[in-house]
Motif scaffolding. Sequence first.
Motif, PDB file in Angstrom:
ATOM      1  N   TRP A 191     -12.231  -0.469  70.354  1.00 14.32           N
ATOM      2  CA  TRP A 191     -10.849   0.013  70.459  1.00 14.32           C
ATOM      3  C   TRP A 191     -10.860  -1.721  71.201  1.00 14.32           C
ATOM      4  N   ARG A 203      -8.061  -5.204  73.146  1.00 11.69           N
ATOM      5  CA  ARG A 203      -6.896  -5.608  74.005  1.00 11.69           C
ATOM      6  C   ARG A 203      -6.798  -6.948  74.055  1.00 11.69           C
ATOM      7  N   ASP A 241      -7.328  -5.456  83.653  1.00 12.97           N
ATOM      8  CA  ASP A 241      -7.568  -4.711  81.964  1.00 12.97           C
ATOM      9  C   ASP A 241      -5.705  -4.902  81.733  1.00 12.97           C
ATOM     10  N   TYR A 260      -3.345  -2.354  74.131  1.00 11.53           N
ATOM     11  CA  TYR A 260      -4.497  -1.789  73.794  1.00 11.53           C
ATOM     12  C   TYR A 260      -4.567  -1.263  72.235  1.00 11.53           C
TER      13      TYR A 260
END
Length: 130
Positions: A36, A38, A90, A94
């Motif tokens: 993953w 981002r 955050d 993504y």
Amino acid sequence: EVQLVESGGGLVQTGGSLRLSCAASGFTFDNYGIGWFRQAPGKAREGVACINGRDGSTIYADSVKGRFTISNDNAKNMVYLQMNSLKPEDTAVYYCAADPWLHHTAQTTGRIPIHDLIYWGQGLQVTVSS
């Protein structure tokens, strides 16, 4: 045809949780590392977490250790990212990605690579409001 399709993004408040899913097709999970990644506006893409499709071993970026958990279900060709204790920083698009050397490279360099990965999903937005 290889496909990676992410789902589960959205808007959440600070401290909340989200679970991202990556559905993979067209390749054998066992032979790949899946990760993953981002990218926030104006910032470089960052590797967040990766998992070895064969043995399930995981690697995390320092920024998410203890808050994010990557897991896989090889029978379903799925990879998940459980994100807890979310922070405004955050917030990003993504992506999931797969490459045969992803996990090995991360293990040997200490850093999840973001370049030269074979397969990428289309990405999805995660927004954490303060």
